[in-house]
Write a protein that holds these residues in place. Sequence first.
Motif, short mmCIF file in Angstrom:
data_model
loop_
_atom_site.label_atom_id
_atom_site.label_comp_id
_atom_site.label_asym_id
_atom_site.label_seq_id
_atom_site.Cartn_x
_atom_site.Cartn_y
_atom_site.Cartn_z
N LEU A 232 29.50 -62.57 -25.47
CA LEU A 232 30.30 -61.24 -26.00
C LEU A 232 31.83 -61.77 -26.17
O LEU A 232 32.15 -61.16 -26.99
N SER A 233 32.37 -62.84 -25.82
CA SER A 233 33.80 -63.29 -26.09
C SER A 233 33.81 -63.77 -27.56
O SER A 233 35.08 -63.49 -28.04
N ALA A 234 32.74 -64.00 -28.17
CA ALA A 234 32.85 -64.47 -29.69
C ALA A 234 33.23 -63.35 -30.46
O ALA A 234 33.78 -63.44 -31.67
N GLY A 235 32.79 -62.11 -30.24
CA GLY A 235 33.01 -60.95 -31.05
C GLY A 235 32.22 -61.08 -32.39
O GLY A 235 31.14 -61.48 -32.44
N LEU A 236 32.59 -60.32 -33.41
CA LEU A 236 31.85 -59.97 -34.34
C LEU A 236 32.29 -60.91 -35.57
O LEU A 236 31.72 -60.49 -37.03
N HIS A 237 33.46 -61.47 -35.69
CA HIS A 237 34.16 -62.16 -36.87
C HIS A 237 33.22 -62.84 -37.50
O HIS A 237 32.65 -63.83 -37.09
N ASN A 238 32.95 -62.62 -38.84
CA ASN A 238 32.10 -63.71 -39.69
C ASN A 238 30.50 -63.78 -39.11
O ASN A 238 30.03 -64.53 -39.64
N GLU A 239 30.33 -62.97 -38.55
CA GLU A 239 28.79 -62.90 -37.98
C GLU A 239 27.94 -61.94 -38.95
O GLU A 239 28.41 -61.13 -39.45
N THR A 240 26.83 -62.68 -39.24
CA THR A 240 25.77 -61.93 -39.96
C THR A 240 25.15 -60.79 -38.93
O THR A 240 24.93 -60.89 -37.75
N ASP A 241 24.46 -60.00 -39.63
CA ASP A 241 23.81 -58.98 -39.01
C ASP A 241 22.63 -59.60 -38.14
O ASP A 241 22.10 -59.26 -36.95
N GLU A 242 21.94 -60.35 -38.82
CA GLU A 242 20.85 -61.13 -38.27
C GLU A 242 21.24 -61.85 -36.83
O GLU A 242 20.64 -61.94 -35.80
N ASN A 243 22.42 -62.67 -37.01
CA ASN A 243 22.85 -63.23 -35.47
C ASN A 243 23.50 -62.48 -34.66
O ASN A 243 23.08 -62.49 -33.44
N CYS A 244 24.05 -61.11 -35.02
CA CYS A 244 24.66 -60.24 -33.95
C CYS A 244 23.33 -59.73 -33.41
O CYS A 244 23.21 -59.43 -32.33
N LEU A 245 22.17 -59.52 -34.15
CA LEU A 245 20.78 -58.96 -33.57
C LEU A 245 20.42 -59.93 -32.39
O LEU A 245 19.90 -59.48 -31.64
N GLU A 246 20.37 -61.19 -32.83
CA GLU A 246 19.85 -62.16 -31.89
C GLU A 246 20.57 -62.20 -30.59
O GLU A 246 19.97 -62.41 -29.53
N VAL A 247 22.02 -62.03 -30.80
CA VAL A 247 22.64 -62.17 -29.70
C VAL A 247 22.72 -60.98 -28.58
O VAL A 247 22.62 -60.91 -27.42
N ALA A 248 22.56 -59.69 -29.51
CA ALA A 248 22.28 -58.37 -28.77
C ALA A 248 20.94 -58.57 -27.99
O ALA A 248 21.01 -58.13 -26.78
N GLN A 249 19.87 -59.08 -28.51
CA GLN A 249 18.51 -59.30 -27.90
C GLN A 249 18.67 -60.05 -26.51
O GLN A 249 18.21 -59.68 -25.54
N ALA A 250 19.65 -61.19 -26.61
CA ALA A 250 19.69 -62.07 -25.70
C ALA A 250 20.71 -61.23 -24.52
O ALA A 250 20.22 -61.63 -23.28
N VAL A 251 21.46 -60.47 -24.78
CA VAL A 251 22.52 -59.94 -23.78
C VAL A 251 21.56 -58.77 -23.05
O VAL A 251 21.37 -58.82 -21.86
N ARG A 252 20.62 -58.03 -23.71
CA ARG A 252 19.70 -57.28 -23.05
C ARG A 252 18.85 -57.95 -22.05
O ARG A 252 18.59 -57.42 -21.03
N ARG A 253 18.31 -59.06 -22.65
CA ARG A 253 17.17 -59.60 -21.84
C ARG A 253 17.96 -60.41 -20.55
O ARG A 253 17.43 -59.95 -19.22
N VAL A 254 19.32 -61.05 -20.43
CA VAL A 254 19.75 -61.33 -19.64
C VAL A 254 20.39 -60.05 -18.54
O VAL A 254 19.98 -60.36 -17.12
#
Length: 293
Positions: A232-254
């Motif tokens: 969560l600390s990296a934020g959304l700067h210069n992140e693609t929607d696909e990368n954000c989706l991958e991180v979001a899925q990981a956050v939910r699972r954890v």
Amino acid sequence: MPIPLSATPISLKQFLESVPPGVEQRIAQLALETGSVLSAKKQYSLNIEDISLHCDNEACGGLRNFRYSDSTIDVQARSRRYLFLRFTCANCQKTGKLYALSIQISDIATDGFVEKLGERPQFGDRLPSRLMEMIGPDRDLFLKGRRCESQGLGVGAFSYYRRVVEAQKDRILDRLISALERLNADESAIAEIRDIKLQPQFSQAISEIKSALPDRLLINGQNPYLVLHGALSAGLHNETDENCLEVAQAVRRVLIEFSERLSLALKDQAELDKSVELLTLRGRRPALSKKDS
């Protein structure tokens, strides 16, 4: 316009179980011929099989077969239909699932295309009651994030999940303290978590965790709270929607796994305490004499 998923056909069962709303998919053996061989005009019905879904009913609490609840649906070649499919858990016979579909039958009336317009309960992995209990008042925010995730909206899902985790700092830490106390963890670790609760910001609080958690609270040997902080600390700067989706899925699972481990730690230790208390009280009873027996 619906999102095409793949040119490779799948079964209607697979489509209903695993494809999110807003997607159109080619379906193999979508219809079966039902008319008499002597009939001049071929007749077809929709090929509906049992599907496997998670049932949250107390009598089930796991993966169960869901059966189609209504009558046979007749279809015709080269036609499109809009319809609802209702399924009911075959075990408890109480939990239901409803799909809204658009169905396009092909020329040969066996294969076709199906678009999932919507479903209730909503699409996605089950959300354990332990997670819902842990996040409490931010349940609606989490569900909004889950809807964004199911629709492939990575930035939206990431933003909602981050808001939930940051807002839940004190509640999660309180449950962590309770679990550490139940597990007879080192007092210095418990004191550290209490001090971290005083930090106003989530990222600052997490970065100051130094003590190791008990093994049963780790996920793949990692402190889940530190893992969440890294995501969560990296934020959304210069992140693609696909990368954000991958991180979001990981956050939910954890989050789901962490809530399960915290709850199990509290439950197991509580049950052990009751067992010890029962045996202790029993041991204090005076032994029966031969005369009494």
